[in-house]
Design a protein around this motif. Structure first.
Motif, short mmCIF file in Angstrom:
data_model
loop_
_atom_site.label_atom_id
_atom_site.label_comp_id
_atom_site.label_asym_id
_atom_site.label_seq_id
_atom_site.Cartn_x
_atom_site.Cartn_y
_atom_site.Cartn_z
N GLY A 93 -22.18 10.60 11.11
CA GLY A 93 -21.26 10.36 12.22
C GLY A 93 -20.38 11.55 12.51
O GLY A 93 -19.83 11.68 13.60
N ALA A 94 -20.22 12.41 11.52
CA ALA A 94 -19.40 13.62 11.70
C ALA A 94 -20.26 14.78 12.18
O ALA A 94 -19.80 15.93 12.23
CB ALA A 94 -18.71 13.97 10.39
N GLY A 95 -21.52 14.49 12.49
CA GLY A 95 -22.40 15.53 13.01
C GLY A 95 -23.04 16.38 11.93
O GLY A 95 -23.58 17.46 12.22
N LEU A 96 -23.02 15.91 10.72
CA LEU A 96 -23.57 16.70 9.61
C LEU A 96 -25.02 16.32 9.35
O LEU A 96 -25.44 15.19 9.62
CB LEU A 96 -22.73 16.44 8.34
CG LEU A 96 -21.27 16.90 8.49
CD1 LEU A 96 -20.39 16.28 7.41
CD2 LEU A 96 -21.19 18.43 8.41
N LYS A 97 -25.75 17.28 8.81
CA LYS A 97 -27.14 17.02 8.44
C LYS A 97 -27.15 16.32 7.08
O LYS A 97 -26.49 16.76 6.14
CB LYS A 97 -27.92 18.34 8.37
CG LYS A 97 -29.40 18.09 8.34
CD LYS A 97 -30.22 19.37 8.39
CE LYS A 97 -31.67 19.02 8.08
NZ LYS A 97 -32.40 20.12 7.45
N VAL A 98 -27.89 15.21 7.03
CA VAL A 98 -27.85 14.36 5.84
C VAL A 98 -29.26 14.09 5.33
O VAL A 98 -30.15 13.75 6.11
CB VAL A 98 -27.16 13.01 6.16
CG1 VAL A 98 -27.29 12.04 5.00
CG2 VAL A 98 -25.70 13.24 6.53
N VAL A 99 -29.47 14.24 4.05
CA VAL A 99 -30.72 13.82 3.40
C VAL A 99 -30.38 12.63 2.51
O VAL A 99 -29.51 12.73 1.63
CB VAL A 99 -31.31 14.97 2.54
CG1 VAL A 99 -32.48 14.46 1.70
CG2 VAL A 99 -31.74 16.13 3.43
N GLU A 100 -31.02 11.52 2.77
CA GLU A 100 -30.81 10.34 1.92
C GLU A 100 -31.81 10.37 0.78
O GLU A 100 -33.02 10.26 1.00
CB GLU A 100 -30.96 9.07 2.75
CG GLU A 100 -29.92 8.97 3.86
CD GLU A 100 -29.96 7.63 4.60
OE1 GLU A 100 -29.96 6.58 3.93
OE2 GLU A 100 -30.03 7.65 5.84
N VAL A 101 -31.33 10.53 -0.40
CA VAL A 101 -32.20 10.62 -1.59
C VAL A 101 -32.68 9.21 -1.94
O VAL A 101 -31.87 8.27 -2.03
CB VAL A 101 -31.44 11.25 -2.76
CG1 VAL A 101 -32.31 11.30 -4.02
CG2 VAL A 101 -30.97 12.66 -2.38
N ALA A 102 -34.00 9.05 -2.09
CA ALA A 102 -34.59 7.73 -2.30
C ALA A 102 -33.84 6.95 -3.38
O ALA A 102 -33.55 7.47 -4.46
CB ALA A 102 -36.06 7.88 -2.70
N GLY A 103 -33.52 5.71 -3.05
CA GLY A 103 -32.88 4.82 -4.03
C GLY A 103 -31.37 4.92 -4.10
O GLY A 103 -30.74 4.25 -4.93
N TRP A 104 -30.77 5.73 -3.22
CA TRP A 104 -29.34 6.01 -3.39
C TRP A 104 -28.46 4.78 -3.25
O TRP A 104 -27.42 4.68 -3.91
CB TRP A 104 -28.89 7.11 -2.43
CG TRP A 104 -28.73 6.72 -0.97
CD1 TRP A 104 -29.70 6.76 -0.01
CD2 TRP A 104 -27.55 6.24 -0.31
NE1 TRP A 104 -29.20 6.34 1.19
CE2 TRP A 104 -27.88 6.01 1.05
CE3 TRP A 104 -26.24 5.98 -0.73
CZ2 TRP A 104 -26.96 5.52 1.98
CZ3 TRP A 104 -25.32 5.49 0.20
CH2 TRP A 104 -25.68 5.27 1.53
N LYS A 105 -28.86 3.83 -2.41
CA LYS A 105 -27.97 2.69 -2.14
C LYS A 105 -27.77 1.79 -3.35
O LYS A 105 -26.81 1.03 -3.41
CB LYS A 105 -28.50 1.88 -0.96
CG LYS A 105 -28.25 2.57 0.37
CD LYS A 105 -28.59 1.70 1.56
CE LYS A 105 -28.27 2.45 2.85
NZ LYS A 105 -28.70 1.71 4.04
N THR A 106 -28.69 1.86 -4.29
CA THR A 106 -28.54 1.02 -5.49
C THR A 106 -28.29 1.86 -6.74
O THR A 106 -28.22 1.33 -7.85
CB THR A 106 -29.79 0.16 -5.72
OG1 THR A 106 -30.94 1.02 -5.77
CG2 THR A 106 -29.98 -0.85 -4.59
#
Ligand SMILES: [Zn+2]
Length: 292
Positions: free
Chosen positions: A127-140
């Protein structure tokens, strides 16, 4: 004072005389003999966290459920930042009780996450305009939930000198001495954010005030950097794109969770004893000034 007591008492009476501690797992514990600890089902942290010789280590205990069924941690009552349940729910003496935290909203945060996984991290940064990589499994991923978000701790990895985020596996999985995740967020040299964990992460160690800066209550950000030169001044030795992204990302997190700039500390500022950490190797005064 505790040290003086330790010196003048005979060794055999020392079991309860060394006081409390915070182990690297973020839990409050007591400095006791490693055998006494093991006999009570505790875990001794071999890091030098206690006075006395190597047989005296920071002993922490496992999780528990209090009388209301809320999950907590067995720890000395004096180290509990929430409420200790006096029912006999933990091993060890009466001073080890089931501690639960976060039952009431605390801290200045606007969204005030309480005892929860921070599953909004990726969206906040994007939302701040940054490039983001979501690393698998991060939410848990995490060592349990975050009790709250009251502080943000800024780190550098002291990792390899090549690649965008070569420390990813270490931050996600930990080291032989410290289980991962060791931070919720990583920041690559390109300014890309790596969202690694939504739960509690082992980044802070002992801090000035664990109720704000400890692992339970502070987000940890590990920015890629070799850690040299070891300096407190400027930021010229950091890629500008990475540094600007660091500022932008922390600003976004502050806004989302209502963390005031005064509670954005470098690990070198939050860690106790003073001098235990040198990261990050840029001026935190300058960094905070940019946060506004
Ligand atoms: Zn650090």
């Amino acid at each position: 004072m505790q040290f003086l007591v330790a010196v003048i008492l005979p060794l055999t009476t020392l079991a309860q005389q060394y006081g409390t501690c915070t182990a690297r797992n973020g839990r409050g514990g007591e400095c006791i003999n490693t055998k006494t600890c093991a006999n009570s089902g505790g875990t001794s942290d071999p890091a030098n966290l206690c006075p006395g010789d190597n047989s005296i280590q920071c002993c922490t205990y496992g999780t528990c459920k209090n009388s209301k069924g809320v999950t907590g941690i067995c720890q000395p009552t004096s180290t509990c930042k929430g409420s200790s349940d006096p029912a006999n729910l933990c091993p060890g003496g009466n001073h080890i009780q089931c501690c639960t935290v976060g039952s009431t909203p605390t801290g200045p945060g606007t969204s005030k996450p309480i005892n929860t996984m921070l599953t909004g991290l990726a969206d906040i940064l994007r939302g701040a305009g940054l490039k983001v990589v979501e690393v698998a499994g991060w939410k848990t991923r995490g060592h349990g939930v975050m009790a709250s978000v009251k502080g943000i701790i800024v780190h550098h990895t002291a990792g390899s000198s090549t690649g965008d985020y070569p420390s990813l596996a270490t931050v996600r999985d930990g080291t032989s001495g410290l289980a991962g995740p060791i931070a919720q967020l990583g920041l690559g040299r390109s300014g890309t954010w790596f969202v690694i964990a939504a739960g509690r992460s082992y980044h802070a160690g002992n801090t000035l005030d664990d109720s704000i800066y400890g692992n339970n209550n502070a987000i940890g950000i590990e920015a890629e950097g070799v850690g040299l030169p070891a300096t407190d001044s400027g930021h010229a030795h950091w890629p500008e794109v990475q540094y600007q992204s660091y500022v932008k990302g922390v600003k976004a997190l502050q806004k989302a969770y209502g963390v005031p700039t005064a509670r954005v500390l470098g690990h070198k500022e939050a860690a106790v004893p003073k001098g235990r950490k040198i990261d990050p190797n840029f001026s935190m005064a300058e960094f905070r000034a940019k946060l506004g």
